[in-house]
Design an enzyme around this catalytic site. Structure first.
Site, PDB file in Angstrom:
ATOM      1  N   GLY A  51      48.348 -46.324 -17.787  1.00 55.10           N
ATOM      2  CA  GLY A  51      47.467 -46.381 -16.622  1.00 55.10           C
ATOM      3  C   GLY A  51      46.002 -46.136 -16.949  1.00 55.10           C
ATOM      4  O   GLY A  51      45.130 -46.360 -16.103  1.00 55.10           O
ATOM      5  N   ASP A 182      31.149 -43.383  18.647  1.00 58.65           N
ATOM      6  CA  ASP A 182      31.125 -41.915  18.647  1.00 58.65           C
ATOM      7  C   ASP A 182      29.682 -41.435  18.563  1.00 58.65           C
ATOM      8  O   ASP A 182      28.760 -42.218  18.296  1.00 58.65           O
ATOM      9  CB  ASP A 182      31.980 -41.316  17.515  1.00 58.65           C
ATOM     10  CG  ASP A 182      31.592 -41.854  16.151  1.00 58.65           C
ATOM     11  OD1 ASP A 182      30.392 -42.108  15.931  1.00 58.65           O
ATOM     12  OD2 ASP A 182      32.477 -42.038  15.309  1.00 58.65           O
ATOM     13  N   LYS A 205      34.020 -39.636  21.732  1.00 61.18           N
ATOM     14  CA  LYS A 205      35.271 -39.657  20.958  1.00 61.18           C
ATOM     15  C   LYS A 205      35.608 -38.272  20.419  1.00 61.18           C
ATOM     16  O   LYS A 205      34.738 -37.557  19.954  1.00 61.18           O
ATOM     17  CB  LYS A 205      35.110 -40.632  19.781  1.00 61.18           C
ATOM     18  CG  LYS A 205      36.236 -40.598  18.764  1.00 61.18           C
ATOM     19  CD  LYS A 205      36.018 -41.609  17.643  1.00 61.18           C
ATOM     20  CE  LYS A 205      35.619 -40.944  16.345  1.00 61.18           C
ATOM     21  NZ  LYS A 205      35.459 -41.874  15.221  1.00 61.18           N
TER      22      LYS A 205
HETATM   23  C1  R5P Z   1      33.271 -41.965  11.845  1.00 66.61           C
HETATM   24  O1  R5P Z   1      32.473 -41.071  11.670  1.00 66.61           O
HETATM   25  C2  R5P Z   1      33.063 -43.317  11.265  1.00 66.61           C
HETATM   26  O2  R5P Z   1      31.802 -43.820  11.598  1.00 66.61           O
HETATM   27  C3  R5P Z   1      34.132 -44.282  11.703  1.00 66.61           C
HETATM   28  O3  R5P Z   1      34.073 -44.395  13.118  1.00 66.61           O
HETATM   29  C4  R5P Z   1      35.495 -43.807  11.303  1.00 66.61           C
HETATM   30  O4  R5P Z   1      35.522 -43.455   9.949  1.00 66.61           O
HETATM   31  C5  R5P Z   1      36.503 -44.890  11.569  1.00 66.61           C
HETATM   32  O5  R5P Z   1      37.766 -44.404  11.244  1.00 66.61           O
HETATM   33  P1  R5P Z   1      39.053 -44.998  11.944  1.00 66.61           P
HETATM   34  O6  R5P Z   1      38.969 -46.489  11.844  1.00 66.61           O
HETATM   35  O7  R5P Z   1      40.200 -44.437  11.127  1.00 66.61           O
HETATM   36  O8  R5P Z   1      39.087 -44.505  13.357  1.00 66.61           O
END
Ligand code: R5P
Length: 330
Positions: A51, A182, A205
């Site tokens: 590996g 978010d 969120k």
């Molecule tokens: C969060 O801080 C990021 O900007 C993304 O929203 C997040 O990493 C997305 O993750 P998932 O697709 O697993 O919800």
């Protein structure tokens, strides 16, 4: 490639230029080389039976200005170690300058100690790349802008915004609202909204665990309007699926999604396909084999090629971005 052909196709590139690719994303590496009118440097990379990775660069790099393209996407550990070995190899072969082109910088999520007895993985990854011998780094939409400061070498932070915006514009949406899935993504979403002269809304969120999120509210008005949700990455697709669901519940007309990095782990493909979005635009910082039909992959290669050319010619890279996102250091 013979020096005369390189000069004819791209007069901005001199004979000291070399570009190599690891195995993480051959298609993107080739696309960048094509944009530049050069060929990828000849390098042999294989795995030993146990590996471990074996590398041999087959062309002279002594005194050259060398670029190595390798996103540290899944499998992250393998791609990171391969990048480190490539850099070490080039340094020991007396390259004059080594620029690590890391379109997706893995391990970026752990950028601080948010509880006791956890590593700061992003800092360790930056240390390893620097210690291996990189002289500078190019990356796209780092998960957290402060990761730039984890490197004590120059880092050119590129934004996929111009690439995604050019596709959003083709949708010709009237009175669109740009939505951040978010609170952490507000700066990015605001810069998209500003450029598109659109309004901004934010999804409230809460993360339940690594694969699940929960949303209850939207701050801003999306009722009867087309919505563009923008994010830096889609990992399991939970954040985007929830964001699409809530804006639709609050009356959004049509929902489009744009994200820089399509990690697409675990249930992501199914979640996106069933999200109810019209289209999901993802750049190719990470390979996306057999994308689900809802996904349109848009190439970041021209942007990366232009940045590489400017670095090679000691020209400004920040000039590539007319409008700087808030909090940007360049
Ligand atoms: C969060 O801080 C990021 O900007 C993304 O929203 C997040 O990493 C997305 O993750 P998932 O697709 O697993 O919800």
């Amino acid at each position: 490639m013979p020096a005369d052909r390189r000069k004819r196709e791209n007069p901005g590139i001199d004979d000291r230029f070399r570009i190599f690719a690891g195995r993480a994303h051959p298609a993107l590496s080739r696309a960048i080389a094509d944009e530049l009118g050069v060929e990828l440097g000849n390098v042999h990379i294989s795995d030993f039976p146990d590996g471990e990775i074996d590398i041999k660069v087959n062309v002279d790099v002594r005194g050259h200005d060398v670029f190595v393209v390798q996103p540290t996407c899944p499998p992250v550990n393998q791609n990171l170690v391969e990048l480190l070995l490539l850099i070490d190899c080039l340094r020991r072969a007396s390259a004059d300058r080594i620029t690590a082109v890391i379109p997706y910088f893995g391990y970026a999520r752990k950028d601080r100690k948010d509880e006791g007895r956890v590593p700061i993985s992003a800092k360790l990854a930056a240390n390893l790349i620097t210690e291996a011998g990189a002289d500078r780094v190019v990356s796209v939409d780092l998960h957290a802008a402060q990761i730039q400061g984890f490197f004590d070498i120059p880092l050119d932070h590129l934004y996929a915004k111009p690439v995604l915006i050019s596709h959003f514009r083709k949708l010709v949406l009237q009175h669109a609202v740009v939505v951040s899935p978010d609170v952490g993504g507000v700066k990015m979403a605001r810069s998209y909204a500003k450029e598109l002269a659109a309004e901004l809304a934010i999804v409230d969120k809460r993360r339940i665990n690594a694969t699940q999120t929960e949303v209850e509210a939207v701050i801003g008005d999306v009722g009867g309007r087309p919505v563009l949700i923008v994010d830096d990455m889609i990992t399991t697709g939970g954040s985007i699926a929830e964001a699409v669901r809530i804006v639709k519940r609050f009356g959004a007309k049509k929902v489009y999604v744009g994200a820089t990095h399509g990690v697409l782990a675990g249930p992501a493909r199914e979640r996106l396909q069933q999200s109810g979005a019209e289209r999901v635009f993802l750049t190719d910082t990470i390979p996306i084999p057999n994308p689900p039909s809802i996904v349109k992959v848009v190439s970041i290669a021209p942007l990366l090629a232009t940045a590489i050319l400017r670095i090679h010619r000691s020209e400004s890279v920040s000039g590539l971005f007319e409008e700087k996102p808030e909090g940007s250091s360049h």
